[in-house]
Design an enzyme around this catalytic site. Structure first.
Site, PDB file in Angstrom:
ATOM      1  N   ILE A  18      -9.542   5.919 -20.210  1.00  0.00           N
ATOM      2  CA  ILE A  18      -8.796   4.604 -20.884  1.00  0.00           C
ATOM      3  C   ILE A  18      -9.972   3.606 -20.248  1.00  0.00           C
ATOM      4  O   ILE A  18     -10.121   3.407 -19.192  1.00  0.00           O
ATOM      5  CB  ILE A  18      -7.355   4.489 -20.116  1.00  0.00           C
ATOM      6  N   LYS A  20      -3.859  15.184  -9.543  1.00  0.00           N
ATOM      7  CA  LYS A  20      -3.177  15.049 -10.905  1.00  0.00           C
ATOM      8  C   LYS A  20      -2.529  16.165 -11.373  1.00  0.00           C
ATOM      9  O   LYS A  20      -1.345  15.905 -11.941  1.00  0.00           O
ATOM     10  CB  LYS A  20      -4.323  14.490 -11.725  1.00  0.00           C
ATOM     11  N   LEU A  32     -12.975   1.422 -14.248  1.00  0.00           N
ATOM     12  CA  LEU A  32     -13.977   2.345 -14.278  1.00  0.00           C
ATOM     13  C   LEU A  32     -14.925   2.551 -15.263  1.00  0.00           C
ATOM     14  O   LEU A  32     -16.085   2.734 -15.189  1.00  0.00           O
ATOM     15  CB  LEU A  32     -13.399   3.743 -13.754  1.00  0.00           C
ATOM     16  N   ASN A  88       2.727   5.409 -11.201  1.00  0.00           N
ATOM     17  CA  ASN A  88       1.515   5.206 -11.738  1.00  0.00           C
ATOM     18  C   ASN A  88       0.224   4.869 -10.665  1.00  0.00           C
ATOM     19  O   ASN A  88      -0.858   5.401 -11.134  1.00  0.00           O
ATOM     20  CB  ASN A  88       1.512   3.944 -12.487  1.00  0.00           C
ATOM     21  N   ASP A 126       0.905  -1.067   0.011  1.00  0.00           N
ATOM     22  CA  ASP A 126      -0.266  -0.020   0.115  1.00  0.00           C
ATOM     23  C   ASP A 126       0.819   1.432  -0.081  1.00  0.00           C
ATOM     24  O   ASP A 126       1.388   1.624   0.881  1.00  0.00           O
ATOM     25  CB  ASP A 126      -0.687  -0.124   1.267  1.00  0.00           C
ATOM     26  N   SER A 176      -3.172  12.809 -15.471  1.00  0.00           N
ATOM     27  CA  SER A 176      -4.604  12.657 -16.198  1.00  0.00           C
ATOM     28  C   SER A 176      -5.075  14.064 -16.918  1.00  0.00           C
ATOM     29  O   SER A 176      -4.685  15.109 -16.307  1.00  0.00           O
ATOM     30  CB  SER A 176      -5.592  12.350 -15.292  1.00  0.00           C
ATOM     31  N   TYR A 186      -9.556  14.654  -7.151  1.00  0.00           N
ATOM     32  CA  TYR A 186      -8.654  13.928  -8.202  1.00  0.00           C
ATOM     33  C   TYR A 186      -7.927  14.698  -9.256  1.00  0.00           C
ATOM     34  O   TYR A 186      -6.962  14.647  -9.468  1.00  0.00           O
ATOM     35  CB  TYR A 186      -9.591  12.979  -8.927  1.00  0.00           C
TER      36      TYR A 186
END
Length: 251
Positions: free
Chosen positions: A184, A155, A190, A91, A64, A139, A151
């Site tokens: 993607i 990013k 997702l 990543n 983790d 992203s 998010y």
């Protein structure tokens, strides 16, 4: 095209599926020895076996990365098993798509701080070796408004951090770059779930992409392999969108 990567050693975090898995496999096909980590063991072991079948040295461990002790131990073990780390691909992502405190905390700990900590850990080794490549997976959500706040902000932080580190580390022959994938689609991901459970939303996103389809992890991995290779020796401090034209901004 020979990318000149054979015999290098790479670490890819969050490599049990999707983009991380594809980058690991793409690098292994170039003859790169690969270390991978993820939280889910069954998927991690599947990827480990895929990599071993390509004839390279592989180190795979449950980790983790938001736990700084686990991350440090993982990287120390990679150093012992593979030797020098030539390539680091940050990543992993928590994919926290809400806006409450928990989403912000998960994003900052997993997407941002784990990448910063991993980078700081490997830098002395890269400096001692006289070269290195660090790649952050961001992203296109970081490039324009409209995505989940935590998010997108996380990013975007990776892009900023990457640029700063690129300028600082050029003197050590260490290149630092960022890739910003668009939407993607892959098994268990997702967008596959959205396609099945929320087709109207899926189609609304697909319709914004000029090629009228979502991207694949392999398409991102091909760019990643090039960016960390000697073929991209004059590329540093940049963010490359891999999105089929989904992002519409001029910058």
């Amino acid at each position: 095209m020979d990318l000149g990567l054979k015999g290098k050693n790479a670490v890819i975090t969050g490599a049990s599926q999707g983009i991380g898995r594809s980058i690991a496999l793409r690098l292994a096909k170039e003859g790169v020895n690969v270390a991978i980590c993820a939280r889910r063991e069954p998927l991690l072991r599947e990827v480990e076996n895929e990599l071993l079948a390509l004839g390279v040295n592989v180190f795979a461990r449950i980790c983790d990365v938001s736990n700084d002790k686990q991350l440090e131990q993982f990287l120390d073990h990679v150093k012992k098993q593979l030797g020098n780390i030539d390539i680091l691909v940050n990543n992993v992502s928590a994919l926290s798509l809400g806006d409450d405190d928990a989403d912000w905390d998960r994003t900052l700990q997993t997407d941002v701080l784990s990448s910063v900590r991993a980078t700081k850990k490997v830098l002395p080794w890269m400096k001692a070796a006289g070269a290195g490549n660090i790649l952050f997976i961001s992203s296109i959500s970081a490039l324009e408004a409209g995505s989940p706040p935590a998010y997108a902000a996380g990013k975007a932080a990776l892009i900023s951090y990457s640029k700063t580190m690129a300028l600082q580390l050029a003197q050590y022959n260490i290149r630092v770059n960022t890739i910003a994938p668009g939407s993607i689609e892959f098994s268990g991901g997702l967008w596959e779930q959205a396609k099945e459970h929320n087709p109207e939303f899926y189609e609304s996103v697909r319709s914004t992409i000029p090629f009228a389809r979502l991207g694949t992890p392999d398409e991102v991995a091909n760019v990643a392999a090039f960016v960390v290779s000697p073929c991209a020796s004059w590329v540093t401090g940049t963010c490359i969108s891999v999105d089929g034209g989904q992002h519409k901004g001029n910058l």
